[in-house]
Design a protein around this motif. Structure first.
Motif, PDB file in Angstrom:
ATOM      1  N   ARG B 149      40.323 -65.719  -2.433  1.00 21.13           N
ATOM      2  CA  ARG B 149      41.744 -66.007  -2.286  1.00 21.13           C
ATOM      3  C   ARG B 149      42.568 -65.346  -3.400  1.00 21.13           C
ATOM      4  O   ARG B 149      43.632 -64.819  -3.160  1.00 21.13           O
ATOM      5  CB  ARG B 149      41.964 -67.514  -2.313  1.00 21.13           C
ATOM      6  CG  ARG B 149      42.232 -68.117  -0.927  1.00 21.13           C
ATOM      7  CD  ARG B 149      42.008 -69.612  -0.945  1.00 21.13           C
ATOM      8  NE  ARG B 149      42.651 -70.237  -2.108  1.00 21.13           N
ATOM      9  CZ  ARG B 149      43.926 -70.643  -2.117  1.00 21.13           C
ATOM     10  NH1 ARG B 149      44.680 -70.500  -1.065  1.00 21.13           N
ATOM     11  NH2 ARG B 149      44.428 -71.200  -3.195  1.00 21.13           N
ATOM     12  N   SER B 150      42.041 -65.439  -4.608  1.00 18.79           N
ATOM     13  CA  SER B 150      42.770 -64.822  -5.720  1.00 18.79           C
ATOM     14  C   SER B 150      42.700 -63.309  -5.583  1.00 18.79           C
ATOM     15  O   SER B 150      41.833 -62.762  -4.916  1.00 18.79           O
ATOM     16  CB  SER B 150      42.157 -65.258  -7.040  1.00 18.79           C
ATOM     17  OG  SER B 150      40.814 -64.850  -7.098  1.00 18.79           O
ATOM     18  N   ARG B 151      43.625 -62.650  -6.237  1.00 23.55           N
ATOM     19  CA  ARG B 151      43.690 -61.201  -6.093  1.00 23.55           C
ATOM     20  C   ARG B 151      42.999 -60.486  -7.256  1.00 23.55           C
ATOM     21  O   ARG B 151      42.905 -61.017  -8.350  1.00 23.55           O
ATOM     22  CB  ARG B 151      45.148 -60.738  -6.041  1.00 23.55           C
ATOM     23  CG  ARG B 151      45.817 -61.228  -4.796  1.00 23.55           C
ATOM     24  CD  ARG B 151      47.201 -60.649  -4.695  1.00 23.55           C
ATOM     25  NE  ARG B 151      48.009 -61.528  -3.852  1.00 23.55           N
ATOM     26  CZ  ARG B 151      49.255 -61.264  -3.519  1.00 23.55           C
ATOM     27  NH1 ARG B 151      49.847 -60.179  -3.955  1.00 23.55           N
ATOM     28  NH2 ARG B 151      49.935 -62.092  -2.762  1.00 23.55           N
ATOM     29  N   PRO B 154      45.560 -54.341  -8.334  1.00 22.33           N
ATOM     30  CA  PRO B 154      46.621 -54.086  -7.358  1.00 22.33           C
ATOM     31  C   PRO B 154      46.162 -53.122  -6.277  1.00 22.33           C
ATOM     32  O   PRO B 154      45.260 -52.310  -6.486  1.00 22.33           O
ATOM     33  CB  PRO B 154      47.727 -53.467  -8.215  1.00 22.33           C
ATOM     34  CG  PRO B 154      47.093 -53.072  -9.493  1.00 22.33           C
ATOM     35  CD  PRO B 154      45.924 -53.952  -9.685  1.00 22.33           C
ATOM     36  N   ARG B 160      43.350 -44.603  -6.109  1.00 24.91           N
ATOM     37  CA  ARG B 160      43.622 -43.847  -7.334  1.00 24.91           C
ATOM     38  C   ARG B 160      42.302 -43.476  -8.016  1.00 24.91           C
ATOM     39  O   ARG B 160      42.108 -42.337  -8.449  1.00 24.91           O
ATOM     40  CB  ARG B 160      44.480 -44.710  -8.260  1.00 24.91           C
ATOM     41  CG  ARG B 160      45.237 -43.938  -9.326  1.00 24.91           C
ATOM     42  CD  ARG B 160      46.124 -44.881 -10.112  1.00 24.91           C
ATOM     43  NE  ARG B 160      45.370 -45.733 -11.017  1.00 24.91           N
ATOM     44  CZ  ARG B 160      45.008 -45.385 -12.243  1.00 24.91           C
ATOM     45  NH1 ARG B 160      45.362 -44.203 -12.718  1.00 24.91           N
ATOM     46  NH2 ARG B 160      44.316 -46.186 -12.999  1.00 24.91           N
ATOM     47  N   MET B 237      41.803 -50.136 -23.727  1.00 27.59           N
ATOM     48  CA  MET B 237      42.411 -51.393 -23.278  1.00 27.59           C
ATOM     49  C   MET B 237      41.842 -52.574 -24.061  1.00 27.59           C
ATOM     50  O   MET B 237      42.539 -53.549 -24.319  1.00 27.59           O
ATOM     51  CB  MET B 237      42.161 -51.602 -21.790  1.00 27.59           C
ATOM     52  CG  MET B 237      42.886 -50.595 -20.930  1.00 27.59           C
ATOM     53  SD  MET B 237      42.685 -50.924 -19.178  1.00 27.59           S
ATOM     54  CE  MET B 237      43.757 -52.321 -18.965  1.00 27.59           C
ATOM     55  N   THR B 240      43.528 -52.505 -27.583  1.00 25.72           N
ATOM     56  CA  THR B 240      44.932 -52.922 -27.597  1.00 25.72           C
ATOM     57  C   THR B 240      45.108 -54.322 -27.010  1.00 25.72           C
ATOM     58  O   THR B 240      46.216 -54.716 -26.674  1.00 25.72           O
ATOM     59  CB  THR B 240      45.811 -51.942 -26.794  1.00 25.72           C
ATOM     60  OG1 THR B 240      45.248 -51.820 -25.483  1.00 25.72           O
ATOM     61  CG2 THR B 240      45.865 -50.585 -27.430  1.00 25.72           C
ATOM     62  N   GLU B 242      44.534 -55.417 -24.188  1.00 28.61           N
ATOM     63  CA  GLU B 242      44.921 -55.506 -22.781  1.00 28.61           C
ATOM     64  C   GLU B 242      43.885 -56.284 -21.984  1.00 28.61           C
ATOM     65  O   GLU B 242      44.223 -57.008 -21.050  1.00 28.61           O
ATOM     66  CB  GLU B 242      45.103 -54.112 -22.186  1.00 28.61           C
ATOM     67  CG  GLU B 242      46.374 -53.429 -22.657  1.00 28.61           C
ATOM     68  CD  GLU B 242      46.452 -51.982 -22.212  1.00 28.61           C
ATOM     69  OE1 GLU B 242      46.233 -51.721 -21.023  1.00 28.61           O
ATOM     70  OE2 GLU B 242      46.715 -51.112 -23.050  1.00 28.61           O
ATOM     71  N   ALA B 245      44.455 -59.795 -22.563  1.00 27.84           N
ATOM     72  CA  ALA B 245      45.669 -60.216 -21.864  1.00 27.84           C
ATOM     73  C   ALA B 245      45.374 -60.471 -20.389  1.00 27.84           C
ATOM     74  O   ALA B 245      45.856 -61.436 -19.812  1.00 27.84           O
ATOM     75  CB  ALA B 245      46.763 -59.156 -22.014  1.00 27.84           C
ATOM     76  N   LEU B 246      44.566 -59.607 -19.789  1.00 31.93           N
ATOM     77  CA  LEU B 246      44.188 -59.816 -18.391  1.00 31.93           C
ATOM     78  C   LEU B 246      43.467 -61.138 -18.230  1.00 31.93           C
ATOM     79  O   LEU B 246      43.763 -61.922 -17.328  1.00 31.93           O
ATOM     80  CB  LEU B 246      43.283 -58.675 -17.913  1.00 31.93           C
ATOM     81  CG  LEU B 246      43.969 -57.363 -17.563  1.00 31.93           C
ATOM     82  CD1 LEU B 246      42.930 -56.300 -17.272  1.00 31.93           C
ATOM     83  CD2 LEU B 246      44.883 -57.540 -16.366  1.00 31.93           C
ATOM     84  N   ALA B 247      42.511 -61.395 -19.148  1.00 34.37           N
ATOM     85  CA  ALA B 247      41.767 -62.649 -19.070  1.00 34.37           C
ATOM     86  C   ALA B 247      42.712 -63.827 -19.251  1.00 34.37           C
ATOM     87  O   ALA B 247      42.623 -64.825 -18.537  1.00 34.37           O
ATOM     88  CB  ALA B 247      40.669 -62.668 -20.119  1.00 34.37           C
ATOM     89  N   PHE B 251      43.002 -63.180 -14.801  1.00 34.80           N
ATOM     90  CA  PHE B 251      42.258 -62.158 -14.070  1.00 34.80           C
ATOM     91  C   PHE B 251      40.853 -62.069 -14.629  1.00 34.80           C
ATOM     92  O   PHE B 251      40.640 -62.294 -15.815  1.00 34.80           O
ATOM     93  CB  PHE B 251      42.913 -60.785 -14.237  1.00 34.80           C
ATOM     94  CG  PHE B 251      44.205 -60.630 -13.514  1.00 34.80           C
ATOM     95  CD1 PHE B 251      44.227 -60.231 -12.184  1.00 34.80           C
ATOM     96  CD2 PHE B 251      45.407 -60.874 -14.158  1.00 34.80           C
ATOM     97  CE1 PHE B 251      45.426 -60.084 -11.522  1.00 34.80           C
ATOM     98  CE2 PHE B 251      46.606 -60.727 -13.494  1.00 34.80           C
ATOM     99  CZ  PHE B 251      46.615 -60.332 -12.171  1.00 34.80           C
ATOM    100  N   PHE B 256      39.050 -56.688 -12.192  1.00 36.10           N
ATOM    101  CA  PHE B 256      40.285 -55.906 -12.249  1.00 36.10           C
ATOM    102  C   PHE B 256      40.001 -54.449 -12.588  1.00 36.10           C
ATOM    103  O   PHE B 256      40.584 -53.539 -12.030  1.00 36.10           O
ATOM    104  CB  PHE B 256      41.204 -56.513 -13.305  1.00 36.10           C
ATOM    105  CG  PHE B 256      42.628 -56.061 -13.214  1.00 36.10           C
ATOM    106  CD1 PHE B 256      43.567 -56.802 -12.513  1.00 36.10           C
ATOM    107  CD2 PHE B 256      43.033 -54.896 -13.836  1.00 36.10           C
ATOM    108  CE1 PHE B 256      44.877 -56.384 -12.436  1.00 36.10           C
ATOM    109  CE2 PHE B 256      44.348 -54.476 -13.763  1.00 36.10           C
ATOM    110  CZ  PHE B 256      45.271 -55.228 -13.059  1.00 36.10           C
TER     111      PHE B 256
END
Lengths: 268, 371
Positions: B149-151, B154, B160, B237, B240, B242, B245-247, B251, B256
């Motif tokens: 259900r979770s994404r 993107p 890409r 990432m 820095t 990132e 931040a995702l965690a 996410f 991801f």
């Protein structure tokens, strides 16, 4: 629901074998604005990471919204984190995405809002931090202060109950910094947000703090209301609030004198 | 003309001990000469020596370092070097550096041989454990992610990545495979001609490209250009924050960052391998034509030589190689700690380790399929 959003009990934190912080107790109550202060490198950021479960404590327990983070499932943790906004020291925006995509990330993850509503929300959040113009830019195209504000917009995306900020106003000019402080205060009064802010800017602390927690020397040395912190006679707390340079270590002088002890003369 | 020294040093007996008097500016310019002088002269006996800084007009950090070194030397030689007088100017500098006769140096901890081996082993086991978790996580999300259900990443991220890992690598792989096929044919034709078996160079090239050279060369090129890019991207990432931040936003960083690349690599690696096999055979055909074998005959011979098993093992291998490169690079990236220089280190390591792993796994495959 419990009034305690964050409960850190007797927690020791470290990386590898090195312990950065030991025996810390810290509770954050709903609606409170707590400032964590202390000299650079004392472990403030480490404490914040532990608060949201990014770093497992060496010992002690961390409870977020009343839930113990030890051994919690990823799903459960992810659910708890969606109620917390975390502003990293360097912003930590995803550099390969535009500012708008960054702000939309948590919205996409935790809401089922249609695309155009999310877009409106993104513009609102960017407006809140004065960055409407940065909508389509990527983080490397922004200045340091803009990146920080964009990151704040992202951490505000879900209107978190608890907003944790790591040095929000560091590196900003006084006017922008004051604006940011005002924004934090507004968030609290409008959305009843609870804030935990790491900063060592005295001006900011005076402007926003209800309660101050001072960390020094690997432990928590003060926890109380701002006014009390200002009057504190704990030397490290007093030095912090009166901007005293670190005391010249008396050791240095005495060693010099020991070398001189044979004759003791100091020419001038 | 030689530049005059800023400092002068003289030595005299003050009735109690030998005293070394330093005059003038003890700074970066004069410090080496003063140190040389002290080093040459400092006694190797248990004598008392006074170091007189009463006439020093200026002392800088290099001067303090020289004083520290002199005191260290004295201790080493067994004599007692004492500061006798210190001028006001010198005292200010010394206090600024909290000079205590020696600047504290954290003694480097020399670990014993066994300790080193044990440490390395522990780290290796830890790394292997992390790697296993990463593999489990990656394949779990790759299989479950589309139905969760979770994404995850993107939309469009996989496209890409496919473009990045696939079509961008197309040119270099096609060209190199062409050249390898060419060289291989030239080499084998030269040998086979002695037996009048020129045409069998086609068999050799086709089988070699499909079974070994195609998957292997593709894997090595992909490790070099895409594996390094993956490691560098994720390591940056990580550095820095990132990834954190995702965690923190809920996410799964693996889902991801790594899973879209896994989909991409699963698609592109076999395709790139097919490209390299085809280009290798074409390269062989070109050189064979130059050696007098007609292209049609060469192609007929080559395709006839290929059994289904050759092609399928080649493709299976390429798939596994692609996954190895991805997992190794992602692991190196995610385990990066520290600053920007660590990114470069992780990138290099990812290439070395993935090529190493690919070759070892290739050996294992050969043992399985040919014995």
């Amino acid at each position: 629901m419990s009034d305690l959003l964050l409960e850190i009990k007797n927690v020791s934190l470290g990386y590898g074998e090195e312990i950065v912080l030991g025996g810390v107790d810290l509770c954050v109550r709903r609606g409170e604005l707590t400032v964590v202060a202390g000299p650079s490198g004392c472990g403030k950021s480490t404490l914040l990471k532990a608060a949201v479960g990014l770093l497992a404590p060496v010992s002690g327990s961390v409870r977020l919204f009343g839930v113990d983070l030890a051994g919690i499932s990823e799903d459960r943790l992810s659910g708890l984190r969606s109620r917390v906004g975390l502003l990293f020291q360097g912003g930590a925006l995803i550099n390969s995405m535009t500012v708008a995509e960054n702000v939309a990330l948590p919205l996409n993850q935790f809401s089922r809002l249609p695309e155009n509503v999310i877009d409106t929300l993104v513009r609102m959040k960017l407006g809140q931090v004065g960055l409407e113009k940065a909508y389509a830019k990527t983080p490397p195209e922004l200045s340091g202060g803009m990146r920080k504000r964009a990151a704040l917009a992202r951490s505000l995306a879900l209107d978190p109950e608890l907003l944790i900020c790591d040095e929000p106003s560091a590196g900003l000019d006084p006017v922008t910094a004051a604006g940011l402080d005002q924004l934090l205060l507004d968030l609290r009064s409008a959305l009843n947000m609870t804030l935990l802010v790491v900063t060592h800017e005295l001006g900011s602390i005076d402007a926003i703090a209800d309660r101050v927690v001072v960390i020094d020397n690997g432990g928590l040395i003060f926890d109380g209301p701002l006014a009390q912190a200002r009057r504190s006679d704990i030397p490290a707390v007093r030095d912090f609030f009166t901007r005293q340079p670190p005391r010249a270590e008396d050791r240095g002088k005495s060693m010099l004198e020991r070398f001189l002890k044979t004759t003791g003369e100091v020419a001038s | 003309m030689e530049q005059p020294l800023h400092a002068t040093v003289e030595r005299f007996f003050d009735g109690e001990r030998t005293r070394v008097l330093v005059r003038g500016r003890l700074d970066r310019e004069s410090a080496p000469a003063v140190l040389d002088w002290i080093r040459a002269w400092l006694p190797k006996t248990r004598a008392r020596v006074g170091l007189d800084l009463g006439e020093v007009q200026y002392l800088d950090s290099a001067g303090v370092a020289v004083l520290a070194e002199s005191l260290r030397l004295a201790r080493q030689r067994g004599c007692r070097l004492e500061l006798v007088r210190v001028s006001e100017a010198a005292r200010r500098t010394m206090e600024m550096f909290r000079f205590r006769g020696e600047l504290e140096q954290a003694a480097p901890v020399r670990e014993g041989f066994l300790e080193g081996v044990g440490d390395g082993l522990v780290r290796w086991v830890e790394g292997a454990r992390e790697m296993l978790f990463l593999i489990a996580d990656t394949f779990y999300w790759a299989l479950v992610g589309p139905f969760a259900r979770s994404r995850g990443a993107p939309a469009g991220e996989m496209t890409r990545q496919t473009i990045l890992l696939g079509s961008r690598a197309f040119g270099v792989i096609a060209l190199l495979a062409f050249l390898i096929g060419l060289t291989l044919t030239l080499l084998s034709a030269h040998q086979l001609r002695q037996f009048g078996a020129n045409i069998f160079a086609a068999n050799l090239v086709a089988v070699a490209m499909a079974r070994e050279m195609g998957p292997m060369m593709t894997a090595i090129i992909v490790a070099g250009r895409s594996g390094s890019a993956i490691a560098a991207e994720i390591a940056t990432m990580k550095v820095t924050e990132e990834v954190d931040a995702l965690a923190a936003m809920g996410f799964s960083p693996v889902r991801f960052l790594v899973v879209p690349k896994l989909y991409a690599v699963t698609l592109t690696q076999p395709l790139l391998t097919i490209v390299s096999v085809v280009c290798g055979i074409l390269g062989g055909m070109v050189i064979a034509a130059a050696l007098g074998v007609p292209p049609q005959a060469f192609l007929h011979q080559a395709t006839g030589a290929l059994a289904l098993k050759d092609v399928s093992t080649g493709l299976l291998k390429s798939l596994v190689f692609g996954w190895i490169i991805l997992v190794v690079s992602a692991h190196r990236g995610l385990s990066t700690r520290g600053g920007a220089e660590e990114v470069g280190f992780s990138t290099t390591r990812s290439v070395v380790v993935s090529i190493f792993a690919v070759i070892i796994v290739d050996c294992i495959f050969s043992l399985i399929f040919y014995t």
